[in-house]
Design a protein around this motif. Structure first.
Motif, PDB file in Angstrom:
ATOM      1  N   LEU A 202      26.069 -15.673  11.596  1.00  0.00           N
ATOM      2  CA  LEU A 202      25.483 -16.076  12.880  1.00  0.00           C
ATOM      3  C   LEU A 202      26.298 -17.177  13.526  1.00  0.00           C
ATOM      4  N   ALA A 203      26.835 -18.058  12.698  1.00  0.00           N
ATOM      5  CA  ALA A 203      27.496 -19.247  13.233  1.00  0.00           C
ATOM      6  C   ALA A 203      28.994 -19.063  13.318  1.00  0.00           C
ATOM      7  N   PHE A 204      29.463 -17.858  12.974  1.00  0.00           N
ATOM      8  CA  PHE A 204      30.905 -17.694  12.811  1.00  0.00           C
ATOM      9  C   PHE A 204      31.696 -18.054  14.056  1.00  0.00           C
ATOM     10  N   ASN A 205      31.105 -17.733  15.228  1.00  0.00           N
ATOM     11  CA  ASN A 205      31.776 -18.076  16.478  1.00  0.00           C
ATOM     12  C   ASN A 205      32.055 -19.560  16.580  1.00  0.00           C
ATOM     13  N   GLU A 206      31.131 -20.336  16.058  1.00  0.00           N
ATOM     14  CA  GLU A 206      31.234 -21.785  16.221  1.00  0.00           C
ATOM     15  C   GLU A 206      32.086 -22.425  15.130  1.00  0.00           C
ATOM     16  N   ILE A 207      32.237 -21.699  14.031  1.00  0.00           N
ATOM     17  CA  ILE A 207      33.049 -22.272  12.960  1.00  0.00           C
ATOM     18  C   ILE A 207      34.501 -22.198  13.377  1.00  0.00           C
ATOM     19  N   LYS A 208      35.106 -23.330  13.442  1.00  0.00           N
ATOM     20  CA  LYS A 208      36.493 -23.353  13.916  1.00  0.00           C
ATOM     21  C   LYS A 208      37.355 -22.534  12.956  1.00  0.00           C
ATOM     22  N   PHE A 209      38.443 -21.998  13.483  1.00  0.00           N
ATOM     23  CA  PHE A 209      39.244 -21.116  12.645  1.00  0.00           C
ATOM     24  C   PHE A 209      39.958 -21.868  11.541  1.00  0.00           C
ATOM     25  N   GLN A 210      40.127 -23.167  11.747  1.00  0.00           N
ATOM     26  CA  GLN A 210      40.821 -23.893  10.687  1.00  0.00           C
ATOM     27  C   GLN A 210      39.877 -24.336   9.561  1.00  0.00           C
ATOM     28  N   THR A 211      38.604 -23.893   9.634  1.00  0.00           N
ATOM     29  CA  THR A 211      37.677 -24.247   8.567  1.00  0.00           C
ATOM     30  C   THR A 211      37.474 -23.050   7.629  1.00  0.00           C
ATOM     31  N   ASP A 212      37.722 -23.279   6.353  1.00  0.00           N
ATOM     32  CA  ASP A 212      37.505 -22.232   5.354  1.00  0.00           C
ATOM     33  C   ASP A 212      36.094 -22.328   4.804  1.00  0.00           C
ATOM     34  N   ILE A 213      35.533 -21.158   4.512  1.00  0.00           N
ATOM     35  CA  ILE A 213      34.234 -21.161   3.836  1.00  0.00           C
ATOM     36  C   ILE A 213      34.465 -20.648   2.429  1.00  0.00           C
ATOM     37  N   ARG A 214      34.045 -21.394   1.433  1.00  0.00           N
ATOM     38  CA  ARG A 214      34.174 -20.924   0.058  1.00  0.00           C
ATOM     39  C   ARG A 214      32.784 -20.696  -0.526  1.00  0.00           C
ATOM     40  N   TRP A 215      32.647 -19.531  -1.174  1.00  0.00           N
ATOM     41  CA  TRP A 215      31.340 -19.171  -1.727  1.00  0.00           C
ATOM     42  C   TRP A 215      31.306 -19.403  -3.226  1.00  0.00           C
ATOM     43  N   ASP A 216      30.201 -19.918  -3.713  1.00  0.00           N
ATOM     44  CA  ASP A 216      30.024 -20.087  -5.159  1.00  0.00           C
ATOM     45  C   ASP A 216      28.551 -19.793  -5.448  1.00  0.00           C
ATOM     46  N   LEU A 217      28.218 -18.505  -5.499  1.00  0.00           N
ATOM     47  CA  LEU A 217      26.811 -18.107  -5.556  1.00  0.00           C
ATOM     48  C   LEU A 217      26.429 -17.619  -6.943  1.00  0.00           C
ATOM     49  N   ALA A 218      25.267 -18.041  -7.421  1.00  0.00           N
ATOM     50  CA  ALA A 218      24.766 -17.561  -8.710  1.00  0.00           C
ATOM     51  C   ALA A 218      23.731 -16.474  -8.447  1.00  0.00           C
ATOM     52  N   ASN A 219      23.426 -15.684  -9.477  1.00  0.00           N
ATOM     53  CA  ASN A 219      22.340 -14.715  -9.338  1.00  0.00           C
ATOM     54  C   ASN A 219      21.016 -15.462  -9.226  1.00  0.00           C
ATOM     55  N   LEU A 220      20.248 -15.124  -8.203  1.00  0.00           N
ATOM     56  CA  LEU A 220      19.007 -15.868  -7.969  1.00  0.00           C
ATOM     57  C   LEU A 220      17.808 -14.931  -7.985  1.00  0.00           C
ATOM     58  N   ASP A 221      16.687 -15.448  -8.490  1.00  0.00           N
ATOM     59  CA  ASP A 221      15.432 -14.723  -8.302  1.00  0.00           C
ATOM     60  C   ASP A 221      15.031 -14.846  -6.836  1.00  0.00           C
ATOM     61  N   PHE A 222      14.293 -13.873  -6.359  1.00  0.00           N
ATOM     62  CA  PHE A 222      13.787 -13.978  -4.996  1.00  0.00           C
ATOM     63  C   PHE A 222      12.807 -15.136  -4.902  1.00  0.00           C
ATOM     64  N   ILE A 223      12.796 -15.746  -3.751  1.00  0.00           N
ATOM     65  CA  ILE A 223      11.899 -16.894  -3.569  1.00  0.00           C
ATOM     66  C   ILE A 223      10.958 -16.594  -2.405  1.00  0.00           C
ATOM     67  N   TYR A 224       9.735 -17.082  -2.540  1.00  0.00           N
ATOM     68  CA  TYR A 224       8.764 -16.872  -1.468  1.00  0.00           C
ATOM     69  C   TYR A 224       8.953 -17.969  -0.441  1.00  0.00           C
ATOM     70  N   ALA A 225       9.388 -17.620   0.758  1.00  0.00           N
ATOM     71  CA  ALA A 225       9.746 -18.649   1.730  1.00  0.00           C
ATOM     72  C   ALA A 225       9.576 -18.147   3.150  1.00  0.00           C
ATOM     73  N   SER A 226       9.620 -19.117   4.073  1.00  0.00           N
ATOM     74  CA  SER A 226       9.585 -18.772   5.482  1.00  0.00           C
ATOM     75  C   SER A 226      11.026 -18.547   5.916  1.00  0.00           C
ATOM     76  N   GLY A 227      11.439 -17.286   5.929  1.00  0.00           N
ATOM     77  CA  GLY A 227      12.835 -16.932   6.126  1.00  0.00           C
ATOM     78  C   GLY A 227      13.430 -17.503   7.395  1.00  0.00           C
ATOM     79  N   GLY A 228      12.723 -17.375   8.501  1.00  0.00           N
ATOM     80  CA  GLY A 228      13.234 -17.835   9.783  1.00  0.00           C
ATOM     81  C   GLY A 228      13.521 -19.318   9.772  1.00  0.00           C
ATOM     82  N   ARG A 229      12.532 -20.072   9.293  1.00  0.00           N
ATOM     83  CA  ARG A 229      12.672 -21.530   9.312  1.00  0.00           C
ATOM     84  C   ARG A 229      13.734 -22.002   8.323  1.00  0.00           C
TER      85      ARG A 229
END
Ligand code: HEM
Ligand code: ATP
Ligand code: MG
Lengths: 344, 180
Positions: A202-229
C-alpha cells in the motif's frame, strides 16, 4: 473544753456529714452544669463540623465541576487543534487540485479548435487532397500557436498531481476515521505477516526508491484482531520509518512468536536506520499533535493512534532509538486476551 | 489529694478509736475543712499529716505506725470502691505490676487535679520484686501499709524492706518478698 459523750459525738458527726453532703451536692451541681455546658459545646462543635463538612462537600463538588469544565475545554481545545491542522492538511492538496483543474479547463479550451479541425480532416466530406493539405497546415500552425506538445505533457502531470492530492485527502480522512471507527466491526482472525506485506504494498509509492525493505518473518499463529485498525497502525509506523530516512535507507520488518510466563504473544519489530529520536523526546512522541515535521507535513496523530490501537488489542508498544543510527518500534500483542475477546 | 484518702482515714479512726475519740481529734485538729470530707472532693494533704500526728497520741503509737496501719486500711477502701483493679488477679505482684501504667494512670485521667505517686514495679524473681516509690508527699509509711494490705488481701505473707533514696523520703525503694 466540753466533755465528749456518745450523743455529742454523734451530733458532731451528723453536722460533719451534713456539711460533707452539702459540699458533695454543690460539687455535683457544679459538675452537672459543667457537663451540660460541655455537652452543649460538643453539640455546637458537631453542628460547626457538620457545617464545615457541608462546605467542604460543596467545595469538592465545585472542584469536580471545574475539573469537568477544564477537561471539556481541554477536549475542545484538542478538537480545535485537530480541526485546524486537518483543515490545513486538506486545504493544501485542495489548493493545488483546484488550480490544476483551472489550468486544465483553460487547456481544454485551447484544444477545442484543434479537436474540431482534426475532426474535419478525418471526416469523409473532404475529398480534395488540396483542402486536406491546407487543413493539416492550419492544424500544425494552430498546434504551434497553443504549444500543444507542452499542453499534452503538462496535462498528464497536472492530472497526476490531482490524483496524488486526492489520495492524500483520502489518507487524512482514513486517519481521522480510525480514531472514531466502530471498534468491533472488523475483528477477525488475521495473519500478521500478511497484513504487514499488504501494508508495505500500500505504501510502496511513498517508500523512496533508495530505501530497502528487509523481511524477517517467523511462522505465526493467526491472531484475533481488528485488521483495518492494526493495518493503519503498521502503516503509520512504516511511514514514520520512511520519513526518518534521507538516503541509503534500510527498514527491517521482523515478526516472532514468544512465550513469557505461559503467555503467548506475537512481537512485531519495525526498525529503520533513520535519524533517530533524541532521548528527551521519547516521552513525547505518543502525545497527540507532537510532531517534528514541517508545518502542514504531519499531524502528530500517527503514534497516538498507534498506541490506541495497540492498547485496544491489550498489547504494548516500546521504542528504542539511537540518534543518527536508527529507531526500533516493537509491538507486542498477546494471544491470551485476544482469545478471551473471542469468547465475548 | 483525692477525698477518698481522707474519708478513708476518718472511717479508719472511727473503726480503730471509736466515735467519741474520732470527734475529739477532729475538734482538736481545728482544720479548714472541719473534716467534712467527701470522696469526690480534693483536700490539702497536710490536713492528713496533721490528723495522723494528732491521732498517734490516741493510738499511743508513733505517727509512722499510724500511717502504716492506715495504709493497710486504705488498701481495702480503694479495692472495694474500685474492685475492677483486683478482679482476676491472684497475687499482689500481679496487682503491683499495674499500678503505674493502669491504675494510677486511669486515676490521673479521670481526675486531672490528682497527682498519684509513681510506683514503678520490677520483678526480680517469682517471689521477689522491687517497688520504686516517688511522691512529693513523702508518704512512704502509707505506702508500706498499702503493700501490707495487698499481702493480706491475697493471703500472702510478705517481707518488706525499705530503702530511702533521699532524706525527705520522696523516693524510696521497697523490696517485697513473698514468703510462702
Ligand atoms: C485498687 C487500686 C488503686 C486505686 C484505685 C488507687 C487510687 C489512688 C488515688 C485516687 C490516690 C490519690 C492520689 C491523689 O489524690 O493525688 C492514690 C494515692 C496513693 N496510692 Fe494508689 N491506688 C490503688 C492501688 C495502689 C497500690 C497497689 C499502691 C501501692 C502498692 C498504691 C499506692 C498509693 C500511695 C502510696 C498513695 C498516696 C499518695 C502519695 O504517696 O503521693 N495505690 N491512689
Ligand atoms: N521511526 C522514527 N524515527 C525518527 N523519529 C520518529 C520515528 N517515528 C516517530 N518519530 C518522531 O515522532 C514524531 C511523532 O510521530 P507521529 O507519527 O505521531 O506524527 P508525525 O509522523 O509527525 O505526523 P503524522 O503521523 O500525523 O503524519 C515525529 O514527528 C518524529 O519526530
Ligand atoms: Mg507519523
Amino acid at each position: 473544753m466540753i466533755k465528749m459523750t456518745n450523743s455529742t459525738a454523734l451530733a458532731a458527726k451528723l453536722v460533719r456529714e451534713q456539711i460533707a453532703r452539702k459540699q458533695a451536692e454543690t460539687l455535683l451541681e457544679e459538675k452537672s452544669l459543667a457537663l451540660f455546658k460541655a455537652n452543649q459545646e460538643l453539640h455546637n462543635r458537631a453542628l460547626e463540623l457538620a457545617d464545615q463538612n457541608q462546605q467542604l462537600k460543596l467545595k469538592v463538588e465545585e472542584l469536580d465541576h471545574t475539573h469537568a469544565e477544564l477537561a471539556q475545554s481541554e477536549k475542545m481545545a484538542a478538537i480545535g487543534m485537530l480541526v485546524a491542522s486537518v483543515a490545513h492538511e486538506i486545504n493544501n492538496p485542495i489548493g493545488f487540485i483546484t488550480s490544476n483543474l483551472e489550468l486544465l479547463s483553460e487547456y481544454r479550451k485551447h484544444c477545442d479548435g484543434i479537436l474540431k479541425l482534426q475532426e474535419e480532416i478525418t471526416s469523409r466530406h473532404i475529398t480534395s487532397d488540396q483542402t486536406r493539405v491546407e487543413l493539416i497546415q492550419r492544424l500544425d500552425n494552430m498546434k504551434k500557436e497553443v504549444d500543444f506538445d507542452y499542453i499534452q505533457d503538462e496535462t498528464a502531470s497536472l492530472l497526476e498531481d490531482c490524483c496524488l492530492g486526492a489520495n492524500r485527502i483520502r489518507n487524512i480522512v482514513t486517519d481521522l476515521m480510525s480514531f472514531t471507527h466502530a471498534k468491533d466491526l472488523d475483528w477477525q482472525l488475521i495473519d500478521v505477516n500478511e497484513l504487514l506485506q499488504k501494508t508495505v504494498k500500500l505504501a510502496f509509492n511513498e517508500i523512496k526508491f533508495q530505501t530497502d525493505i528487509r523481511w524477517d518473518l517467523a511462522n505465526l499463529d493467526f491472531i484475533y484482531a481488528s485488521g483495518g485498525r492494526l493495518g493503519q497502525a503498521f502503516l503509520n509506523l512504516l511511514m514514520n520509518a520512511v520519513h526518518s530516512i534521507e538516503h541509503d535507507g534500510l527498514i527491517i520488518l521482523r515478526t516472532r512468536m514468544i512465550e513469557e510466563k505461559g503467555e503467548k504473544s506475537v512481537v512485531i519489530d519495525i526498525s529503520d536506520n533513520g535519524h533517530g529520536i533524541p532521548e528527551k523526546d521519547l516521552a513525547l512522541i505518543f502525545e497527540p499533535f507532537y510532531t517534528t515535521k514541517k508545518k502542514g507535513k504531519g499531524t502528530g496523530l500517527g503514534l497516538h493512534m498507534v498506541e490506541h490501537v495497540v492498547q485496544d488489542h491489550s498489547g504494548k508498544i516500546e521504542v528504542k532509538s539511537t540518534l543518527d543510527k536508527g529507531t526500533r518500534f516493537r509491538v507486542t500483542l498477546p494471544y491470551k486476551d485476544i482469545n478471551r475477546m473471542q469468547l465475548n | 489529694m483525692k477525698g477518698i484518702v481522707f474519708t478513708s482515714f476518718i472511717s479508719f479512726l472511727e473503726n480503730e478509736l471509736g466515735l467519741i475519740e474520732t470527734e475529739s481529734i477532729i475538734i482538736k485538729a481545728d482544720l479548714n475543712s472541719a473534716c467534712a470530707y467527701t470522696t469526690v472532693g480534693s483536700y490539702d494533704f497536710k490536713e492528713l499529716l496533721h490528723l495522723i500526728l494528732l491521732s498517734s497520741q490516741s493510738f499511743k503509737i508513733t505517727p509512722k505506725h499510724v500511717s502504716q496501719r492506715f495504709g493497710s486500711y486504705l488498701f481495702t477502701t480503694l479495692t472495694s470502691s474500685s474492685p475492677q483493679y483486683v478482679k482476676n488477679k491472684h497475687s499482689c505482684f500481679e496487682l503491683f505490676e499495674t499500678i503505674n501504667n493502669v491504675i494510677h494512670m486511669e486515676v490521673k485521667s479521670i481526675y486531672p487535679e490528682t497527682t498519684p505517686p509513681r510506683v514503678h514495679f520490677k520483678r526480680i524473681s517469682s517471689s521477689a520484686a522491687t517497688l520504686h516509690y516517688q511522691s512529693h508527699r513523702c508518704l512512704g509509711d502509707v505506702m508500706y501499709g498499702v503493700i501490707e494490705g495487698a499481702g493480706n488481701y491475697f493471703n500472702e505473707k510478705l517481707l518488706i524492706e525499705r530503702n530511702r533514696l533521699n532524706k525527705k523520703g520522696s523516693e524510696e525503694v521497697f523490696t517485697v518478698i513473698i514468703l510462702q
